[in-house]
Design a protein around this motif. Sequence first.
Motif, PDB file in Angstrom:
ATOM      1  N   VAL A  91      -4.453   1.692   3.255  1.00 18.17           N
ATOM      2  CA  VAL A  91      -3.972   1.874   1.939  1.00 18.17           C
ATOM      3  C   VAL A  91      -5.041   2.012   1.035  1.00 18.17           C
ATOM      4  O   VAL A  91      -5.884   1.073   1.047  1.00 18.17           O
ATOM      5  CB  VAL A  91      -2.847   0.725   1.509  1.00 18.17           C
ATOM      6  CG1 VAL A  91      -2.221   1.141   0.296  1.00 18.17           C
ATOM      7  CG2 VAL A  91      -1.517   0.953   2.571  1.00 18.17           C
ATOM      8  N   VAL A  92      -5.211   2.857   0.064  1.00 18.66           N
ATOM      9  CA  VAL A  92      -6.111   2.938  -0.754  1.00 18.66           C
ATOM     10  C   VAL A  92      -5.369   3.160  -1.982  1.00 18.66           C
ATOM     11  O   VAL A  92      -4.743   4.064  -2.356  1.00 18.66           O
ATOM     12  CB  VAL A  92      -7.088   4.170  -0.594  1.00 18.66           C
ATOM     13  CG1 VAL A  92      -7.985   4.354  -1.777  1.00 18.66           C
ATOM     14  CG2 VAL A  92      -7.841   4.029   0.599  1.00 18.66           C
ATOM     15  N   ALA A  93      -5.886   2.223  -3.180  1.00 16.49           N
ATOM     16  CA  ALA A  93      -5.231   2.400  -4.560  1.00 16.49           C
ATOM     17  C   ALA A  93      -6.391   2.783  -5.443  1.00 16.49           C
ATOM     18  O   ALA A  93      -7.498   2.303  -5.242  1.00 16.49           O
ATOM     19  CB  ALA A  93      -4.718   0.880  -5.080  1.00 16.49           C
ATOM     20  N   ILE A  94      -6.085   3.781  -6.155  1.00 17.18           N
ATOM     21  CA  ILE A  94      -7.179   4.293  -7.250  1.00 17.18           C
ATOM     22  C   ILE A  94      -6.776   4.047  -8.503  1.00 17.18           C
ATOM     23  O   ILE A  94      -5.594   4.363  -9.052  1.00 17.18           O
ATOM     24  CB  ILE A  94      -7.460   5.612  -6.767  1.00 17.18           C
ATOM     25  CG1 ILE A  94      -7.891   5.878  -5.455  1.00 17.18           C
ATOM     26  CG2 ILE A  94      -8.625   6.178  -7.692  1.00 17.18           C
ATOM     27  CD1 ILE A  94      -8.035   7.386  -4.971  1.00 17.18           C
ATOM     28  N   GLY A  95      -7.473   3.428  -9.436  1.00 15.93           N
ATOM     29  CA  GLY A  95      -7.185   3.405 -11.117  1.00 15.93           C
ATOM     30  C   GLY A  95      -8.421   3.566 -11.783  1.00 15.93           C
ATOM     31  O   GLY A  95      -9.634   3.239 -11.143  1.00 15.93           O
ATOM     32  N   GLY A  96      -8.278   4.184 -12.875  1.00 14.89           N
ATOM     33  CA  GLY A  96      -9.388   4.148 -13.655  1.00 14.89           C
ATOM     34  C   GLY A  96      -9.834   2.993 -14.507  1.00 14.89           C
ATOM     35  O   GLY A  96      -9.232   1.812 -14.135  1.00 14.89           O
ATOM     36  N   VAL A 101      -5.733  -3.781   1.120  1.00 13.28           N
ATOM     37  CA  VAL A 101      -5.654  -2.417   0.155  1.00 13.28           C
ATOM     38  C   VAL A 101      -7.362  -2.413  -0.131  1.00 13.28           C
ATOM     39  O   VAL A 101      -7.909  -3.254  -0.566  1.00 13.28           O
ATOM     40  CB  VAL A 101      -4.925  -2.740  -0.921  1.00 13.28           C
ATOM     41  CG1 VAL A 101      -5.147  -1.650  -1.833  1.00 13.28           C
ATOM     42  CG2 VAL A 101      -3.421  -2.958  -0.545  1.00 13.28           C
ATOM     43  N   LEU A 102      -7.945  -1.230  -0.144  1.00 16.73           N
ATOM     44  CA  LEU A 102      -9.052  -0.979  -0.481  1.00 16.73           C
ATOM     45  C   LEU A 102      -8.693  -0.177  -1.951  1.00 16.73           C
ATOM     46  O   LEU A 102      -8.182   0.658  -2.175  1.00 16.73           O
ATOM     47  CB  LEU A 102      -9.583   0.233   0.059  1.00 16.73           C
ATOM     48  CG  LEU A 102     -10.849   0.943  -0.442  1.00 16.73           C
ATOM     49  CD1 LEU A 102     -12.157   0.063  -0.836  1.00 16.73           C
ATOM     50  CD2 LEU A 102     -11.480   2.063   0.571  1.00 16.73           C
ATOM     51  N   TYR A 103      -9.289  -1.070  -3.062  1.00 15.27           N
ATOM     52  CA  TYR A 103      -8.974  -0.637  -4.465  1.00 15.27           C
ATOM     53  C   TYR A 103     -10.306   0.152  -4.930  1.00 15.27           C
ATOM     54  O   TYR A 103     -11.278  -0.317  -4.667  1.00 15.27           O
ATOM     55  CB  TYR A 103      -8.737  -1.797  -5.162  1.00 15.27           C
ATOM     56  CG  TYR A 103      -8.372  -1.553  -6.671  1.00 15.27           C
ATOM     57  CD1 TYR A 103      -6.905  -1.120  -6.905  1.00 15.27           C
ATOM     58  CD2 TYR A 103      -9.096  -1.166  -7.690  1.00 15.27           C
ATOM     59  CE1 TYR A 103      -6.356  -0.728  -8.145  1.00 15.27           C
ATOM     60  CE2 TYR A 103      -8.756  -0.732  -8.884  1.00 15.27           C
ATOM     61  CZ  TYR A 103      -7.428  -0.511  -9.139  1.00 15.27           C
ATOM     62  OH  TYR A 103      -7.126  -0.239 -10.294  1.00 15.27           O
ATOM     63  N   VAL A 104     -10.034   1.314  -5.494  1.00 12.58           N
ATOM     64  CA  VAL A 104     -11.098   2.270  -5.997  1.00 12.58           C
ATOM     65  C   VAL A 104     -10.999   2.119  -7.444  1.00 12.58           C
ATOM     66  O   VAL A 104      -9.905   2.754  -7.911  1.00 12.58           O
ATOM     67  CB  VAL A 104     -11.352   3.605  -5.227  1.00 12.58           C
ATOM     68  CG1 VAL A 104     -12.275   4.204  -5.927  1.00 12.58           C
ATOM     69  CG2 VAL A 104     -11.632   3.268  -3.807  1.00 12.58           C
ATOM     70  N   CYS A 105     -11.869   1.793  -8.261  1.00 13.05           N
ATOM     71  CA  CYS A 105     -11.940   1.851  -9.709  1.00 13.05           C
ATOM     72  C   CYS A 105     -12.808   3.137  -9.930  1.00 13.05           C
ATOM     73  O   CYS A 105     -14.161   3.032  -9.841  1.00 13.05           O
ATOM     74  CB  CYS A 105     -12.327   0.621 -10.441  1.00 13.05           C
ATOM     75  SG  CYS A 105     -12.716   0.904 -12.049  1.00 13.05           S
ATOM     76  N   TYR A 106     -12.305   4.332 -10.672  1.00 11.38           N
ATOM     77  CA  TYR A 106     -13.237   5.338 -11.131  1.00 11.38           C
ATOM     78  C   TYR A 106     -13.399   4.863 -12.701  1.00 11.38           C
ATOM     79  O   TYR A 106     -12.636   4.749 -13.458  1.00 11.38           O
ATOM     80  CB  TYR A 106     -12.726   6.547 -10.994  1.00 11.38           C
ATOM     81  CG  TYR A 106     -11.422   6.978 -11.641  1.00 11.38           C
ATOM     82  CD1 TYR A 106     -10.177   6.604 -11.088  1.00 11.38           C
ATOM     83  CD2 TYR A 106     -11.370   7.568 -12.910  1.00 11.38           C
ATOM     84  CE1 TYR A 106      -9.133   7.137 -11.503  1.00 11.38           C
ATOM     85  CE2 TYR A 106     -10.338   8.025 -13.641  1.00 11.38           C
ATOM     86  CZ  TYR A 106      -9.066   7.632 -12.790  1.00 11.38           C
ATOM     87  OH  TYR A 106      -7.792   7.983 -13.521  1.00 11.38           O
TER      88      TYR A 106
END
Lengths: 186, 99, 397, 314
Positions: free
Chosen positions: D100-105, D127-132
């Motif tokens: 599960v990958v969560a992405i947020g700015g 969960v892998l959380y990616v912040c751009y």
Amino acid sequence: MKEIRIHGRGGQGSVVLAELIAMAAWNQGKFSQAFPYLGGGGERRGAPVQSFARISDKPIRLRCRVQTPDYVIVQDPALVELVDVTRGLKPNGLVLVNGAVVPAKLLNAGFRVYAVPASEMALKETGRGIPNTPMLGAFARVTGELSLDSVLAAVGQKFSGEIRRINEIAVTVGYNSAPGLGREGE
Amino acid sequence: MRGDIPLAAVDQPGTSRAYHTGAWRLVRPLVQEEKCTGCGLCNLYCPDAAIQVVKSERGSRRVARFNPLYCKGCGICAAECKAGAITMVTEDNAREAAK
Amino acid sequence: MRPARVMYGSHAVAEAVAACRPGVIATYQISPQTHIVERLTYLRASGQLNSEIVRAESEHSAFSVALGASLAGVRAYTASASQGVLLATEVFYTMAGMRLPVVMTITNRTVSTPLSIQPDHQDSMAIRDAGLIQFYVESLEEAYATHIQAFRVAEDPDVLLPAMVCMDGWILTHCYEPIQVPTAEEVDSYLPPFRPVQSLDPDRPLSWGAFVDDDSYMEYRWSVVEAMERAKAKIREVSRDYAARFGRSYGELVEPYCAEDAEIVLVAMGSVAGTMKETVDALIARGRKVGLVRIRCFRPFPWEDIVSSAPRAKVFAVLDRSVSLGGQGQIAADLRGYLHGQKSPAVIGFIGGIGGRDISPKAVEDMVALTERFLDEGKIPPAPVPLGLKTEVSSNG
Amino acid sequence: MADTKVDPRSRDVRDDEILAPGHRACPGCGTAIAIRTVMRVVGRRVIVVTATGCLETFTSPHGYSAWEVPWVHSLFENAPAVASGVAAALRYLGRTGVPVVAIGGDGSSFDIGFGALSGMLERGDDVLYVCYDNEGYMNTGFQRSGATPYGASTSTTPAAAGSLGKTEHKKDLARLVLDHDIPYVATASIAFPADLMAKVRRALAIKGPRYIQIHCPCCLGWGFDPSETVRIARLGVQCGLVPIWEQERNTPRKSLAVRNPVPVEEYLRAQKRFSHLFDGSEEGRRVIREIQLIANRNLEDMSASLSGAGTSEG
């Protein structure tokens, strides 16, 4: 229908007392209901709380608080000074108050008042001064609304192990200490 | 998904391909194949996956080719190309160069 | 059915939820809801429940966890009250928009300020427009039954909407009373296993929650309007089936009580209806033509069932335990809207039980007496009428 | 290009992009580069949860999803919680092998969804959380966020006669995340795709909550030519303002080596959001000096944990 109002403090088991009354009544074939009123920060230990119980031959539909009780149980005699414990009590109503003696304020108030040294009994029998189960025993005996058997059964349903055992003793001691009202079979 | 119940804005995968952002473009990359080393850096840096390394039409080398359907003309590929093989030109100039 | 026994309200709800075998339960505590999620975590810890429990850090997240779990294809449950409901408001809208059949308990409690933990319906009313089915129950037994019914309604492919079971905080959540409920096996036979319509699946990679413009937003909203309308028939059917299987009925969209011949018809929802039934009995014994229609499902709003249950009604005396500030009670407003243009029955909107103000049989009798007076005088007040309002409130103690 | 709209089912181009072309990011979008790079490593067997923001908006106009994988957007601040729910459902279903990958700015991660992110990390959800991180609220027109750097002019910290832009320093979210004691935390930059891809690969191999923060310049908000996106990102790293590092639990921190750092002026001067600092005023010079000090501290800090593997040359 008989309505009961319990005055206590957070931590004295007033809600459990109401619950046990409801369970005991059900055990002996009556309909019942119990619920608390936690106002004024009543979720905190030591704060004044109220709980209510109803016992009836018919299913109970009322959901309002008990305003005109048949019986009042006061778990802490000091509350008599803080709370109008007899407010709305029916004219021939009965007050059961924890303590060695009836508080002066309740004398000559026109109600039947009984003192039960429940905290003392609880401390002696259970090692903890929680007065609710001796009060329950005394309530059963004094009012004749509940049989000792149905109350003990309720304690068995609620508690298990050592807690059950000491509370069964506490109920029985409370029951035996209180005067019966001379009903048949009591 | 039931066809007869519209469930909040649910989409099939990758349908954005049907929207051709190439129309946004003012300039386009022009790849000088003889300079291109086929390193693929332009592809890595392209926000729009609009430049790929493919087999050259003129030979067997692998070279960059921009995708006119999606290239928005940002010019990152030209700016980042280490070989200096990409320049940004207007569509007219590109047509001219193709002749 | 299990033999009737005295149960604690919050535990009855937890057991009902457990009997529905949710895949994921999201928890966050708030009075008077806390004992429900505590019980569920206990059932899990003691091996009586195999749901995954996610202990969220806020109600906003708890409801979001339920949303994610439901979309990922499992039956999902959570519970809250009061401020928690308001904090999660926007999540309800997305749940409804995604048509996710999450079931939740709202243990009704009023909202700040002033801070109070006492019951009224202001919290759930604040989200009545969000697209959730809203049940309001009168008793513990009904609370148990309604959770099971709610899953079946919510998950029905013709409905697919989140549903909340609202129960008055403390009055019901903290009540002990004897109730008779189906066994777990009986619940299994009534509530089919969850068959997800939505999915997050790499083998069927759909995108959920896209953004739309004016070209289709209204159509999506309207699909919820239509699903709500379809839910009405489903709720009737599911309630009837429950009664047929288990011999216990709590009404369908509404529960009429002595309403058939009544001229003054009380309309209310939640636990106060019990007190009203007692009062109606007493008033009928005194020769009055009084009855009650208890609203069991507020969203979708069952105006047809209210009207048809009380064919002789001259007036609907509505009790709202909430008020749209600057407007009126929400039930009264809705009912007035549907009856608009009809000369009779009239609608009188009472506001009572706010912030836990106790509603006794005497208060109900007052409500009836006031209604009779308004009828006699031929003056139906357009503004809400407060019930049990004190004329003075001390500012300090 | 006569028509921008064709049959949605048609595939005019054969490609294996997970973040498909045809999305509506601005030309030269750093975020699109970041997420495209992440997704080419993550692959197709994944569930992606995205917060409201630029990425969600440009990848999901209804009928034109850029996502080749199961994807959900719910709200601005709840992507970590939704991802927790998805992960719990997969656990219940016994479904393994689907990360599960969560992405947020940065707006959603640093600010409005910070509580939800912290909750997810603390619970240990898988969960892998990616912040751009594009250092502001770009979706709404470049307002300041907790990620906006000191001295930047934004539409809510505008440089004006009496103001030199944002007076607060950038929140070090990656460090705060690290303090949750989760198994993997890394920062990355779109300028270094090999480094970013290696980090995503490493993160995917680990169970539990993982966090990768990617520095993504925004040409519109920051004010530079779209062709400059990668160059600006690289300068950010090379001047020391954007420290690149990773930390696996129980292993020493590894930083990208910055050899011959460039003065921050070079990075700042290239962006309109800092142009007010170059008005010749003493105040402007003072702020630039302070920014240089921030960079110096970062560089010192990083040199203590050089990975030796990567360098700022990419």
